[in-house]
Design a protein around this motif. Structure first.
Motif, PDB file in Angstrom:
ATOM      1  N   GLY A  60       0.808  -1.220   0.000  1.00 27.40           N
ATOM      2  CA  GLY A  60       0.000   0.000   0.000  1.00 27.40           C
ATOM      3  C   GLY A  60       0.835   1.260   0.000  1.00 27.40           C
ATOM      4  O   GLY A  60       0.797   2.026   0.968  1.00 27.40           O
ATOM      5  N   GLY A  76       4.531   9.298  11.458  1.00 29.55           N
ATOM      6  CA  GLY A  76       3.539   8.585  10.647  1.00 29.55           C
ATOM      7  C   GLY A  76       2.217   8.394  11.371  1.00 29.55           C
ATOM      8  O   GLY A  76       2.118   8.520  12.595  1.00 29.55           O
ATOM      9  N   ALA A  77       1.187   8.075  10.556  1.00 26.73           N
ATOM     10  CA  ALA A  77      -0.162   7.899  11.116  1.00 26.73           C
ATOM     11  C   ALA A  77      -0.247   6.657  11.997  1.00 26.73           C
ATOM     12  O   ALA A  77      -1.048   6.606  12.927  1.00 26.73           O
ATOM     13  N   ASN A  78       0.574   5.644  11.718  1.00 23.81           N
ATOM     14  CA  ASN A  78       0.571   4.470  12.597  1.00 23.81           C
ATOM     15  C   ASN A  78       0.932   4.869  14.021  1.00 23.81           C
ATOM     16  O   ASN A  78       0.338   4.398  14.988  1.00 23.81           O
ATOM     17  N   TYR A 126      -7.814  -2.036   9.139  1.00 25.67           N
ATOM     18  CA  TYR A 126      -6.400  -1.943   8.743  1.00 25.67           C
ATOM     19  C   TYR A 126      -5.630  -2.736   9.786  1.00 25.67           C
ATOM     20  O   TYR A 126      -5.751  -2.471  10.972  1.00 25.67           O
ATOM     21  N   ILE A 150     -11.916   4.679   8.922  1.00 25.05           N
ATOM     22  CA  ILE A 150     -10.857   4.972   7.949  1.00 25.05           C
ATOM     23  C   ILE A 150     -11.546   5.324   6.638  1.00 25.05           C
ATOM     24  O   ILE A 150     -12.201   4.476   6.032  1.00 25.05           O
ATOM     25  N   ASN A 185      -8.610   1.710   3.587  1.00 29.48           N
ATOM     26  CA  ASN A 185      -7.732   0.588   3.345  1.00 29.48           C
ATOM     27  C   ASN A 185      -8.319  -0.546   4.171  1.00 29.48           C
ATOM     28  O   ASN A 185      -8.463  -0.386   5.386  1.00 29.48           O
ATOM     29  N   ASP A 222      -8.938   7.888  10.721  1.00 35.49           N
ATOM     30  CA  ASP A 222      -7.667   7.771   9.998  1.00 35.49           C
ATOM     31  C   ASP A 222      -7.900   8.316   8.589  1.00 35.49           C
ATOM     32  O   ASP A 222      -8.682   7.761   7.816  1.00 35.49           O
ATOM     33  N   ALA A 241      -5.407   9.002   6.236  1.00 40.07           N
ATOM     34  CA  ALA A 241      -4.146   8.902   5.496  1.00 40.07           C
ATOM     35  C   ALA A 241      -4.353   9.079   3.986  1.00 40.07           C
ATOM     36  O   ALA A 241      -3.452   9.513   3.277  1.00 40.07           O
ATOM     37  N   TYR A 242      -5.553   8.723   3.506  1.00 41.56           N
ATOM     38  CA  TYR A 242      -5.821   8.786   2.049  1.00 41.56           C
ATOM     39  C   TYR A 242      -6.723   9.961   1.687  1.00 41.56           C
ATOM     40  O   TYR A 242      -7.431   9.906   0.682  1.00 41.56           O
ATOM     41  N   SER A 268      -1.363  11.822   7.409  1.00 37.26           N
ATOM     42  CA  SER A 268      -0.057  11.280   7.029  1.00 37.26           C
ATOM     43  C   SER A 268       0.460  11.953   5.771  1.00 37.26           C
ATOM     44  O   SER A 268      -0.323  12.306   4.891  1.00 37.26           O
ATOM     45  N   SER A 284       2.725  10.168   4.143  1.00 35.55           N
ATOM     46  CA  SER A 284       3.302   8.988   3.475  1.00 35.55           C
ATOM     47  C   SER A 284       2.753   8.773   2.077  1.00 35.55           C
ATOM     48  O   SER A 284       3.499   8.477   1.149  1.00 35.55           O
ATOM     49  N   LYS A 285       1.428   8.864   1.936  1.00 34.62           N
ATOM     50  CA  LYS A 285       0.805   8.496   0.655  1.00 34.62           C
ATOM     51  C   LYS A 285       0.837   9.685  -0.292  1.00 34.62           C
ATOM     52  O   LYS A 285       1.357   9.588  -1.400  1.00 34.62           O
ATOM     53  N   ARG A 299       8.633   9.117   7.488  1.00 35.76           N
ATOM     54  CA  ARG A 299       7.899   8.943   8.732  1.00 35.76           C
ATOM     55  C   ARG A 299       7.381  10.269   9.311  1.00 35.76           C
ATOM     56  O   ARG A 299       7.810  10.700  10.382  1.00 35.76           O
TER      57      ARG A 299
END
Ligand SMILES: Cc1ncc(COP(=O)(O)O)c(C=O)c1O
Length: 391
Positions: free
Chosen positions: A38, A100-102, A126, A170, A174, A202, A204-205, A233, A235-236, A244
């Motif tokens: 992903g 990061g979102a994690n 997720y 989310i 994901n 979340d 992130a997207y 995030s 990241s994406k 990170r």
């Protein structure tokens, strides 16, 4: 011979990440195209190098910096939240930069639960969310989504009990690619407000939506600020996966607990990455607009390819992120089907079981990591493989 102490039951209950298992099969079968991971195909915008130059100018940047994040980045995030998410906050009071979102999610769970508490996760979830809940000694309460992978707010409300601390959503999702409509996100947020729970969203997207789908942030709902934790995030969107950098928007009363957790785990987010993030966010969403437009084109073509499978593999509307969740007509266990797809057809996907989908045979297809040509070549192999391996 000395034996080591027992692994605690809490950790034994955490699922083994499936990516390394599939990764080993991919390595053993050279030439396999991976529709598993992903991530996006692009890296950060070139502007980050001016951020790194700024980092180099200040010798103190090699020392620990603020737990919450550097002020320049907090400032960028504050403006972005207002413009892109309609979330109007003072970053000093409400925003924490994370690795990061994690990490934002782990911070959230540790900040709002006691061991034994329950956290509601709509399925598919997720996998790192479920793992985080278990690592914290809490219990994931898994509630199904509907046949289109959409939330079922009534079922979520029914799952609440005296040990429930939070509901997680989310969107874009994901692993399903579903985008939740504003009304459903509002409904979940209201359940949380009424029942004294946190709503952890979340996002992130957030920028990955297609066609008429629109991303909606629960954090912009009036009165949501006291019980909503919004996770973001770079990241994406900005291709920042290895740098990170993410951030959380939290109720003001959680600032002290979240800082305690982050100080213990991380001390401060990597400062060089934060400077790079300032430069990337100053470049803004135009930095990744071309990448997302290309993904939209790939997605259209994939939909046409998958249609060729007829009822051998069906999927719900996937108007966001870069995933499809296929419901495959097969008696096989999903992980076994994945192994056969790699070994016989040289294409890798992820089994739905990793995302809490225990019934039927579901597979997640990710199309973000490859060039459009490779993604489509991989999809061709997948369609061929599923034609051959399904009932
Ligand atoms: C829903 C979701 N949240 C968080 C992450 C991880 O994001 P980050 O790299 O910011 O930790 C992912 C990555 O796949 C994701 O799918």
């Amino acid at each position: 011979m000395r034996s080591h102490p027992e692994i605690p039951a809490r950790m034994q209950g955490v699922q083994d990440p499936v990516i390394p298992i599939v990764g080993e099969w991919i390595r053993d079968n050279p030439g396999t195209i991976s529709l598993g991971q992903g991530v996006v195909s692009w890296g950060p915008p070139p502007e980050i190098y001016s951020g790194i130059a700024a980092f180099r100018e200040e010798p103190d940047n090699h020392k620990y910096q603020l737990v919450q994040g550097i002020p320049q980045l907090l400032g960028c995030i504050q403006s972005k939240l207002a413009v892109d998410n309609n979330i109007w906050v003072r970053a000093q009071e409400r925003v924490v930069v994370t690795a990061g979102a994690n990490m934002g999610f782990m911070n959230s769970i540790l900040a709002v639960t006691d061991p034994g508490d329950e956290v509601i996760l709509p399925a598919p979830f997720y996998f790192n969310h479920e793992m985080a809940v278990r690592i914290a000694g809490c219990v994931p309460r898994v509630v199904p989504t509907d046949e289109n992978n959409q939330l079922q707010p009534a079922l979520l409300a029914e799952a609440v009990n005296e040990r429930t601390r939070a509901i997680v959503t989310i969107s874009p999702n994901n692993p399903s690619g579903a985008v939740y409509p504003e009304a459903d996100i509002r409904a979940v947020n209201t359940i949380c407000a009424d029942r004294g729970l946190y709503h952890i969203t979340d996002e992130a997207y957030e920028y990955f939506t297609y066609g008429g789908a629109r991303h909606f942030s629960a954090g912009c709902i009036q009165g949501a600020g006291e019980h909503t934790i919004s996770l973001f995030s770079l990241s994406k969107s900005y291709g920042f996966a290895s740098w990170r950098i993410g951030y959380m928007v939290i109720p003001p009363h959680l600032m002290v607990p979240v800082k305690k957790i982050q100080d213990t785990n991380l001390i401060c987010p990597p400062v060089i990455s934060q400077h790079a993030a300032v430069a990337a966010m100053n470049a803004g969403p135009t930095a990744f607009a071309t990448g997302i437009r290309a993904l939209a084109g790939v997605r259209e073509k994939i939909i046409r390819l998958l249609a060729g499978l007829g009822d051998k593999a069906t999927f719900g509307p996937a108007d966001g992120a870069f995933y499809f969740l296929l419901n495959v007509r097969s008696q096989q266990k999903p992980l076994e089907l994945v192994r056969q797809l790699v070994e016989r057809h040289k294409v890798a996907v992820m089994p739905g079981t990793a995302f809490g989908l225990e019934e039927g045979c579901q597979l997640r297809v990710a199309y973000g990591a490859l060039s459009p040509e490779n993604a489509l070549e991989g999809m061709g192999r997948l369609v061929e493989g599923l034609q051959a391996l399904t009932d």
